[in-house]
Scaffold this motif. Structure first.
Motif, PDB file in Angstrom:
ATOM      1  N   TYR A  82     -13.013  45.925  44.696  1.00 39.43           N
ATOM      2  CA  TYR A  82     -12.641  44.962  45.720  1.00 39.43           C
ATOM      3  C   TYR A  82     -13.459  43.675  45.550  1.00 39.43           C
ATOM      4  CZ  TYR A  82     -10.556  44.254  50.370  1.00 39.43           C
ATOM      5  OH  TYR A  82      -9.807  43.831  51.434  1.00 39.43           O
ATOM      6  N   ARG A  83     -14.734  43.849  45.211  1.00 40.42           N
ATOM      7  CA  ARG A  83     -15.624  42.707  45.043  1.00 40.42           C
ATOM      8  C   ARG A  83     -15.170  41.834  43.869  1.00 40.42           C
ATOM      9  NH1 ARG A  83     -19.717  40.671  42.558  1.00 40.42           N
ATOM     10  NH2 ARG A  83     -19.637  42.237  40.940  1.00 40.42           N
ATOM     11  N   VAL A  84     -14.841  42.485  42.758  1.00 38.05           N
ATOM     12  CA  VAL A  84     -14.373  41.769  41.569  1.00 38.05           C
ATOM     13  C   VAL A  84     -13.097  41.001  41.904  1.00 38.05           C
ATOM     14  CG1 VAL A  84     -13.427  42.092  39.245  1.00 38.05           C
ATOM     15  CG2 VAL A  84     -15.449  43.399  39.977  1.00 38.05           C
ATOM     16  N   ASN A  85     -12.224  41.686  42.603  1.00 39.92           N
ATOM     17  CA  ASN A  85     -10.961  41.114  43.008  1.00 39.92           C
ATOM     18  C   ASN A  85     -11.153  39.858  43.863  1.00 39.92           C
ATOM     19  OD1 ASN A  85      -8.276  40.928  43.666  1.00 39.92           O
ATOM     20  ND2 ASN A  85      -8.073  43.152  43.845  1.00 39.92           N
ATOM     21  N   ILE A  86     -12.018  39.984  44.844  1.00 45.60           N
ATOM     22  CA  ILE A  86     -12.258  38.860  45.754  1.00 45.60           C
ATOM     23  C   ILE A  86     -12.913  37.708  45.012  1.00 45.60           C
ATOM     24  CG2 ILE A  86     -13.720  38.135  47.695  1.00 45.60           C
ATOM     25  CD1 ILE A  86     -12.661  40.257  49.276  1.00 45.60           C
ATOM     26  N   ALA A  87     -13.850  38.031  44.124  1.00 49.89           N
ATOM     27  CA  ALA A  87     -14.523  36.988  43.355  1.00 49.89           C
ATOM     28  C   ALA A  87     -13.491  36.178  42.569  1.00 49.89           C
ATOM     29  CB  ALA A  87     -15.545  37.619  42.420  1.00 49.89           C
ATOM     30  N   GLN A  88     -12.543  36.911  41.975  1.00 53.67           N
ATOM     31  CA  GLN A  88     -11.512  36.248  41.190  1.00 53.67           C
ATOM     32  C   GLN A  88     -10.632  35.353  42.072  1.00 53.67           C
ATOM     33  OE1 GLN A  88      -8.964  38.966  39.129  1.00 53.67           O
ATOM     34  NE2 GLN A  88      -7.669  37.285  38.394  1.00 53.67           N
ATOM     35  N   ALA A 109      -7.608  24.280  44.241  1.00 57.78           N
ATOM     36  CA  ALA A 109      -7.834  23.242  45.239  1.00 57.78           C
ATOM     37  C   ALA A 109      -8.698  22.104  44.670  1.00 57.78           C
ATOM     38  CB  ALA A 109      -8.488  23.840  46.482  1.00 57.78           C
ATOM     39  N   ASP A 110      -9.079  22.265  43.393  1.00 56.70           N
ATOM     40  CA  ASP A 110      -9.861  21.238  42.730  1.00 56.70           C
ATOM     41  C   ASP A 110     -11.200  20.987  43.430  1.00 56.70           C
ATOM     42  OD1 ASP A 110     -10.001  19.843  40.472  1.00 56.70           O
ATOM     43  OD2 ASP A 110      -8.541  18.279  41.009  1.00 56.70           O
ATOM     44  N   ILE A 111     -11.844  22.058  43.818  1.00 52.91           N
ATOM     45  CA  ILE A 111     -13.153  21.936  44.458  1.00 52.91           C
ATOM     46  C   ILE A 111     -14.207  22.368  43.438  1.00 52.91           C
ATOM     47  CG2 ILE A 111     -14.584  22.592  46.450  1.00 52.91           C
ATOM     48  CD1 ILE A 111     -11.960  23.409  47.879  1.00 52.91           C
ATOM     49  N   PRO A 112     -14.921  21.414  42.884  1.00 54.73           N
ATOM     50  CA  PRO A 112     -15.837  21.759  41.794  1.00 54.73           C
ATOM     51  C   PRO A 112     -17.178  22.293  42.282  1.00 54.73           C
ATOM     52  CG  PRO A 112     -15.826  19.386  42.131  1.00 54.73           C
ATOM     53  CD  PRO A 112     -14.978  19.978  43.210  1.00 54.73           C
ATOM     54  N   VAL A 113     -17.172  23.483  42.841  1.00 56.90           N
ATOM     55  CA  VAL A 113     -18.442  24.093  43.261  1.00 56.90           C
ATOM     56  C   VAL A 113     -18.535  25.513  42.701  1.00 56.90           C
ATOM     57  CG1 VAL A 113     -18.717  22.790  45.401  1.00 56.90           C
ATOM     58  CG2 VAL A 113     -17.443  24.943  45.422  1.00 56.90           C
ATOM     59  N   ASP A 114     -19.759  26.001  42.714  1.00 56.97           N
ATOM     60  CA  ASP A 114     -20.009  27.367  42.257  1.00 56.97           C
ATOM     61  C   ASP A 114     -19.397  28.348  43.252  1.00 56.97           C
ATOM     62  OD1 ASP A 114     -20.952  29.647  41.197  1.00 56.97           O
ATOM     63  OD2 ASP A 114     -23.089  29.216  41.529  1.00 56.97           O
ATOM     64  N   SER A 115     -18.619  29.281  42.753  1.00 64.44           N
ATOM     65  CA  SER A 115     -17.924  30.217  43.661  1.00 64.44           C
ATOM     66  C   SER A 115     -18.844  31.318  44.164  1.00 64.44           C
ATOM     67  CB  SER A 115     -16.723  30.833  42.954  1.00 64.44           C
ATOM     68  OG  SER A 115     -17.155  31.646  41.883  1.00 64.44           O
ATOM     69  N   ARG A 116     -19.963  31.526  43.468  1.00 63.23           N
ATOM     70  CA  ARG A 116     -20.790  32.708  43.787  1.00 63.23           C
ATOM     71  C   ARG A 116     -21.255  32.816  45.246  1.00 63.23           C
ATOM     72  NH1 ARG A 116     -24.551  32.850  38.653  1.00 63.23           N
ATOM     73  NH2 ARG A 116     -23.898  30.683  38.808  1.00 63.23           N
ATOM     74  N   PRO A 117     -21.783  31.714  45.815  1.00 59.43           N
ATOM     75  CA  PRO A 117     -22.225  31.849  47.220  1.00 59.43           C
ATOM     76  C   PRO A 117     -21.095  32.301  48.153  1.00 59.43           C
ATOM     77  CG  PRO A 117     -22.921  29.730  46.314  1.00 59.43           C
ATOM     78  CD  PRO A 117     -22.048  30.373  45.286  1.00 59.43           C
ATOM     79  N   PHE A 118     -19.877  31.838  47.888  1.00 61.73           N
ATOM     80  CA  PHE A 118     -18.745  32.226  48.740  1.00 61.73           C
ATOM     81  C   PHE A 118     -18.468  33.716  48.617  1.00 61.73           C
ATOM     82  CE2 PHE A 118     -18.062  27.753  47.803  1.00 61.73           C
ATOM     83  CZ  PHE A 118     -17.840  27.235  49.072  1.00 61.73           C
ATOM     84  N   VAL A 119     -18.536  34.177  47.385  1.00 64.13           N
ATOM     85  CA  VAL A 119     -18.287  35.599  47.137  1.00 64.13           C
ATOM     86  C   VAL A 119     -19.373  36.429  47.809  1.00 64.13           C
ATOM     87  CG1 VAL A 119     -18.048  37.383  45.374  1.00 64.13           C
ATOM     88  CG2 VAL A 119     -17.115  35.091  44.974  1.00 64.13           C
TER      89      VAL A 119
END
Ligand SMILES: Nc1ncnc2c1ncn2[C@@H]1O[C@H](COP(=O)(O)OP(=O)(O)O)[C@@H](O)[C@H]1O
Ligand SMILES: [Mg+2]
Length: 343
Positions: A92-98, A107-117
């Motif tokens: 589930y975690r891998v899925n959500i990260a993706q 959405a063209d938002i150039p930020v690191d996704s990790r904190p959101f995940v």
């Protein structure tokens, strides 16, 4: 009281059975006994444990671990799975990260996704959502081959809430789709036919995901509110707390139109047992107190009571004990227990 046997006979199309109640009241035992009974009747049955800590292996006294569906030895037609929370959560975690990465890219938002995940997966409800999702999978996919499915899950209340939420969720989703459609340029709207507009809308990975989730929820909700197919059984002991938990659950479940199968009263001391142990002060006290609680159950839940299970000398461990409990649960004459509610 409608006996459990009669209740089941009246529902030949029943497919999904759940057991709920306070911790330690005998939900797993009740689920195992019901599954065993269905299998004995010749119905190909799956019992699925979706608890963080499993006890099916102990009840059936065989190794059912590993997250795969396995046949229960010496119980024809019976299959079991102990879903591994850690596996489900990781997937589930891998899925959500993706999903989050895809969305940020789209959405063209150039930020690191990790904190959101990290935020998403450290949410305390994450494991429960993951398990709920797995349950939906079993209902809609893996369980297709089975005539009956019995779910042993501590998270009945949460499942119910999630189902309740799906209505609000559906409305919200409709609004999102509408505003997406409106946001598409006029050119796109003019050049595409209606079906194509929806396809354009679905190019947003987040929205496509939400739509997919909504479809799954709608499908599973339709099943779970259908009294022909689904029944939630609530297990209680003759004690204050478990009784109030069951009463509360039943109210909640009904508010969401989820069909209540009834109440299983577990751990009842038999009158003859009390007589035999006249010098056992502890048991005598328990027996005295039990009378009041049985009356309370009768008053609060009377017509919903489906069966009584006696208190055994040992815990339910191994197929012989399951078979024995099954005979007691399905014994048509419940006078031994009903008599106790009248003293
Ligand atoms: N009627 C009973 N007599 C004796 N032991 C019981 C009875 N019902 C349940 N148990 C035992 O009580 C413990 C809790 O039961 P379990 O079904 O695991 O509860 P739950 O799933 O609600 O937490 C288990 O060890 C089980 O074997
Ligand atoms: Mg349990």
């Amino acid at each position: 009281m409608t006996h459990i046997e009669t209740f089941l006979l009246e529902r030949p199309n029943l497919r999904f059975v759940f057991t709920g109640g306070k911790g330690g009241v005998g939900k797993t035992v009740a689920a195992a006994v019901l599954a065993y009974r269905f299998a004995q009747e010749g119905k190909k049955t799956l019992i699925a444990s979706l608890n963080p800590v499993h006890s099916l292996s102990s009840v059936f006294d065989q190794d059912l671990r590993g997250g795969r569906i396995r046949p229960v030895q010496k119980a024809p037609n019976l299959f079991a799975v102990e879903v591994e929370a850690s596996d489900v959560v990781e997937r589930y975690r891998v899925n959500i990260a993706q999903r989050v990465r895809e969305f940020l890219k789209y959405a063209d938002i150039p930020v690191d996704s990790r904190p959101f995940v990290d935020i998403a997966v450290t949410n305390p409800a994450f494991e429960e959502s993951a398990m709920f999702d797995k349950m939906v999978d079993i209902i809609l996919k893996e369980g297709q081959d089975f005539e009956r499915l019995v779910f042993d899950t501590a998270a009945v209340a949460n499942a119910v809430r999630l189902i309740g939420l799906s209505k609000i969720y559906g409305l919200w989703l409709q609004r999102m789709i509408q505003s997406r459609k409106e946001a598409l340029s006029l050119r796109v709207q003019l050049s595409f036919r209606k079906e194509r507009i929806m396809e354009e809308v679905k190019k947003d990975p987040l929205l496509a995901d939400l739509l997919g989730m909504h479809e799954r929820f709608t499908a599973v909700k339709k099943i779970l509110v259908d009294p022909e197919q689904t029944a939630f059984f609530f297990v209680t002991l003759p004690l204050t707390l478990p009784i109030s938990v069951v009463t509360r659950f039943i109210k909640m479940v009904r508010a969401y139109d989820i069909p209540v199968g009834g109440v299983i009263v577990n751990g009842v001391i038999r009158g003859e047992e009390a007589e035999r142990a006249a010098n056992d002060e502890y048991l005598q006290n328990q027996f005295q107190e039990q009378a009041g609680y049985l009356k309370m159950i009768q008053e609060q839940l009377g017509p919903l009571v489906r069966t009584y299970l006696p208190l055994y000398h040992s815990e339910i461990h191994g197929l012989d004990m399951v078979r024995h409990a099954c005979e007691d649960m399905f014994q048509p004459d419940q006078e031994w227990a009903l008599a106790l509610t009248r003293v």
